[in-house]
Design an enzyme around this catalytic site. Structure first.
Site, PDB file in Angstrom:
ATOM      1  N   ARG A  77     -18.491   0.124   8.869  1.00  0.00           N
ATOM      2  CA  ARG A  77     -18.605  -0.751  10.046  1.00  0.00           C
ATOM      3  C   ARG A  77     -19.341   0.033  11.108  1.00  0.00           C
ATOM      4  NH1 ARG A  77     -15.663  -5.279  12.138  1.00  0.00           N
ATOM      5  NH2 ARG A  77     -14.776  -5.527  10.067  1.00  0.00           N
ATOM      6  N   GLY A 112       0.811  -1.222   0.000  1.00  0.00           N
ATOM      7  CA  GLY A 112       0.000   0.000   0.000  1.00  0.00           C
ATOM      8  C   GLY A 112       0.841   1.267   0.000  1.00  0.00           C
ATOM      9  N   ARG A 158      -2.061 -10.235   3.685  1.00  0.00           N
ATOM     10  CA  ARG A 158      -2.782 -10.104   2.413  1.00  0.00           C
ATOM     11  C   ARG A 158      -2.421 -11.206   1.433  1.00  0.00           C
ATOM     12  NH1 ARG A 158      -5.851  -5.017   1.415  1.00  0.00           N
ATOM     13  NH2 ARG A 158      -5.718  -3.950   3.407  1.00  0.00           N
ATOM     14  N   CYS A 165     -14.302  -3.876   5.916  1.00  0.00           N
ATOM     15  CA  CYS A 165     -15.755  -3.737   6.029  1.00  0.00           C
ATOM     16  C   CYS A 165     -16.486  -4.625   5.040  1.00  0.00           C
ATOM     17  CB  CYS A 165     -16.154  -2.282   5.833  1.00  0.00           C
ATOM     18  SG  CYS A 165     -15.581  -1.235   7.169  1.00  0.00           S
ATOM     19  N   SER A 210     -11.454  -0.239   4.446  1.00  0.00           N
ATOM     20  CA  SER A 210     -10.828  -1.545   4.642  1.00  0.00           C
ATOM     21  C   SER A 210     -11.487  -2.270   5.815  1.00  0.00           C
ATOM     22  CB  SER A 210      -9.350  -1.384   4.962  1.00  0.00           C
ATOM     23  OG  SER A 210      -8.754  -0.512   4.054  1.00  0.00           O
TER      24      SER A 210
HETATM   25  C1  SPV Z   1      -6.944  -0.705   1.534  1.00  0.00           C
HETATM   26  O1  SPV Z   1      -6.392  -0.681   2.644  1.00  0.00           O
HETATM   27  O2  SPV Z   1      -7.969  -0.057   1.295  1.00  0.00           O
HETATM   28  C2  SPV Z   1      -6.395  -1.540   0.480  1.00  0.00           C
HETATM   29  C3  SPV Z   1      -5.035  -2.027   0.611  1.00  0.00           C
HETATM   30  O3  SPV Z   1      -7.037  -1.765  -0.498  1.00  0.00           O
HETATM   31  S1  SPV Z   1      -3.843  -0.809   0.407  1.00  0.00           S
HETATM   32  O4  SPV Z   1      -3.070  -1.154  -0.753  1.00  0.00           O
HETATM   33  O5  SPV Z   1      -3.036  -0.838   1.600  1.00  0.00           O
HETATM   34  O6  SPV Z   1      -4.484   0.458   0.222  1.00  0.00           O
HETATM   35 MN    MN Z   2      -8.616  -0.338  -0.688  1.00  0.00          MN
END
Ligand code: SPV
Ligand code: MN
Length: 625
Positions: free
Chosen positions: A419, A224, A388, A274, A272
């Site tokens: 949520r 991320g 992940r 949810c 995330s």
């Molecule tokens: C999120 O956290 O919303 C994701 C993973 O999809 S990330 O790549 O960490 O953003």
């Molecule tokens: Mn995301």
């Protein structure tokens, strides 16, 4: 001037790699690579032309460098990020602001000059002794009016390999765009490594140069923060979309299958943790994408494409019973990267996988054993909460046949969900576009989770599930949504869902699979095939329709008691929510007046219902005789 860049490239690249890069006739690209070479000083540079050999090379390098290790199943690997690098780092992700530009206090910003000096200092010579990898992608389908070309430079083969699973190849597209400067750039270095993870995590920085559409990331590996085309490019795309009149959203896209072979497409925004990915993966439906969507108005309707072509999904609680399709992809030979799980004898384990776990193994903290504690004395779980899996969408049997359509798919409905244990009903439809934008999308809240570093369990404002990625003031963003459908012939409906409503006993009122039914109900609503009850906060399903769908879809008896408690309008909680949200929008001078008008109408409806029926209003009393 361009000649100088070419000179650097010819000096620092092997003939083969220089040929591949110079076959792309783009000065801005040559400058980007040449300047990155001068800054990071790699020993060698590999330019990936997307040929099977080049892609295979990157995959092999990830293993040779120790960034990934093999699991027992063929093609499956795992990767660890350091213990302090397990999520998106909001604090260290900043916009670099050119002189005179302002983005509002809510956004994390830094002066461009100062920020560039800092991050360039941190990137200096980071690739000495290493190979620089240069890759090209298309954000969105190939040859599509939606798509944005993108180039990434990284010294992490894990990052470059992940991108191969997550994005459509773009080398050929760069040939087509010629000398166009219109593409995104990302420069990443994992920095110094220790035991294959970024050692200087305290100097982790992710800076987004919005003026030059260039992202810098250093001393981190977590995808991320490093795979530049997820949330980092989302931030760039939000600004581009504002300039060009479209929307760049943190949304899944799925096809919900209705009667007589009909497919109706929905986008969905959930913070995330949810249920976003699992909604997009519901068995019996088809998936277009699980995280990022571009939406455009085309021929009088809203159409959308998936920015990505893979899934970087949360693995916790993925188990054969609830998520059979994902489990199938995660257990079949093919390309899969698992990150931050527990491994023992080449077998991966994660919390909630439904398997018996070994008492020891390796995880993101090194050798792990049951009872291992962190510095604060808390038990370290076998896998990180934000562990992940990375797979190609094509590994899924439920991939929608139109997933790569350059024209996108038409949007029948937009779903927002957070949520929320005590306020919103499990599913409702907005009265109209602006009511949905304001009271559902712009009012989305969610309890915080482990996808970002920081405290968990706090109720957080999450408008459109896109707040973390806004690169424009929130009021401007909401206005853009309100205006997006003006003049359209076909309006998508807006729905709010809540999978996390709890009863007085603190237990969830719904099963994980109840969402299967909500999706079918929304699909029928898009086609006007079921009626709805007008409640103060939106349109609610009739019991009979849900009862039939529960039977049909899940072979489950849905009782009137369940219905009544789930679909009761909780007036005090809804009024408090309105107050919280309104206070936030009052702080932004850009907020359109319509936002406050729509909120005021909602407040009046809630108050009138309270006067008539009391604080907790059963859906049954709202049915017009
Ligand atoms: C999120 O956290 O919303 C994701 C993973 O999809 S990330 O790549 O960490 O953003
Ligand atoms: Mn995301």
């Amino acid at each position: 001037m361009p000649k100088n860049f070419e000179k650097t490239l010819l000096k620092r690249l092997s003939k083969e790699n220089a040929d591949k890069l110079l076959a792309l006739p783009n000065e801005k690209l040559h400058k980007f690579v040449a300047e990155a070479i001068e800054l990071c000083n790699p020993d060698s540079v590999f330019v990936c032309s997307d040929s099977p050999e080049d892609i295979g090379y990157i995959r092999r390098r990830a293993i040779e460098l120790g960034e990934e290790k093999n699991l027992n199943v063929e093609g499956h690997t795992y990767h660890f990020d350091g213990p302090n690098d397990q999520g998106r780092d909001k604090e260290q992700t900043k916009y670099l602001l050119p002189k005179g530009m302002q983005l509002g206090e809510e956004l994390n910003t830094l002066g461009k000059k100062e920020g560039l000096a800092e991050i360039r200092g941190l990137l200096k010579d980071t690739m000495r002794g290493r190979e620089m990898l240069v890759r090209f992608f298309s954000l969105g389908p190939i040859n599509s009016p939606f798509s944005i070309p993108a180039a990434q430079i990284t010294d992490s083969a894990y990052v470059a390999h992940s991108e191969d699973l997550l994005y459509r190849s773009g080398y050929e597209q760069f040939k087509r765009i010629g000398n166009s400067p219109d593409f995104f750039r990302v420069l990443h270095s994992a920095g110094e490594l220790e035991n294959f993870v970024s050692k200087n995590w305290e100097k982790k920085r992710i800076y987004i140069d919005i003026e030059d559409e260039l992202v810098y990331s250093v001393n981190t590996q977590y995808a991320g923060n490093t795979v530049g085309f997820k949330k980092l490019s989302l931030r760039l795309a939000i600004r581009k979309a504002l300039r060009e009149g479209w929307l760049s959203e943190h949304m899944f896209i799925m096809g919900v299958h209705g009667p007589a072979g009909r497919t109706t497409y929905f986008t969905g925004a959930f913070p995330s943790f949810c249920g976003k990915t699992s909604s997009a993966m519901v068995q019996g439906e088809t998936i277009v994408g699980d995280d990022l969507a571009y939406l455009r108005r085309i021929n009088g309707e809203v159409r959308t494409v998936n920015v990505e072509s893979g899934v970087f999904g949360i693995i916790q609680d993925i188990n054969p019973k609830d998520d059979p399709l994902i489990i199938k992809a995660l257990t079949t030979p093919g390309e899969v990267i698992l990150s931050n799980i527990l491994v023992k004898d080449g077998v991966p384990y994660w919390t909630g996988d439904g398997k018996e776990h070994p008492d020891s193994g390796v995880n993101f903290t090194g050798n792990w054993f049951r009872g291992k504690k962190d510095k604060s004395g808390a038990d370290i779980p076998p896998s990180h909460k934000n562990a992940r899996y990375t797979i190609r969408l094509s590994a899924l049997p439920n991939l929608d046949p139109r997933a790569d359509d350059p024209e996108g798919v038409p949007v029948g409905g937009i779903i927002y969900g957070g949520r929320d244990s005590d306020t919103c009903v499990p599913v409702q439809e907005s009265f109209n576009w602006s009511h949905g934008v304001v009271t559902i999308g712009a009012s989305l809240e969610s309890e915080t989770t482990a996808a970002t570093l920081g405290k968990e369990g706090v109720r957080a404002f999450q408008p459109m599930s896109n707040l973390d990625f806004l690169s424009i003031p929130i009021g401007v963003y909401i206005r853009q949504h309100l205006e997006f459908t003006l003049g359209l012939l076909k309006m998508p409906k807006i729905f709010g869902v809540n999978y996390f409503l709890k009863g007085k006993d603190g237990k969830f009122l719904n099963d994980k699979k109840d969402k299967y039914v909500w999706l079918k109900w929304m699909e029928r609503r898009v086609h006007g095939e079921v009626d709805a009850i007008t409640a103060p906060t939106g349109l609610l399903p009739y019991y009979q329709d849900l009862k039939e769908l529960f039977k049909q879809v899940l072979d489950k008896e849905y009782t009137p008691e369940q219905y009544e408690i789930q679909f009761t309008t909780r007036i005090p909680e809804n009024l408090r929510k309105l107050e919280r949200i309104e206070a936030i929008y009052r702080k932004d001078v850009n907020t359109p007046k319509a936002v406050f008008d729509v909120m005021e109408e909602q407040r009046q409806r809630l108050q009138a219902a309270k006067a008539q029926f009391g604080e907790y209003v059963s859906p049954l009393v709202l049915i017009k005789k």
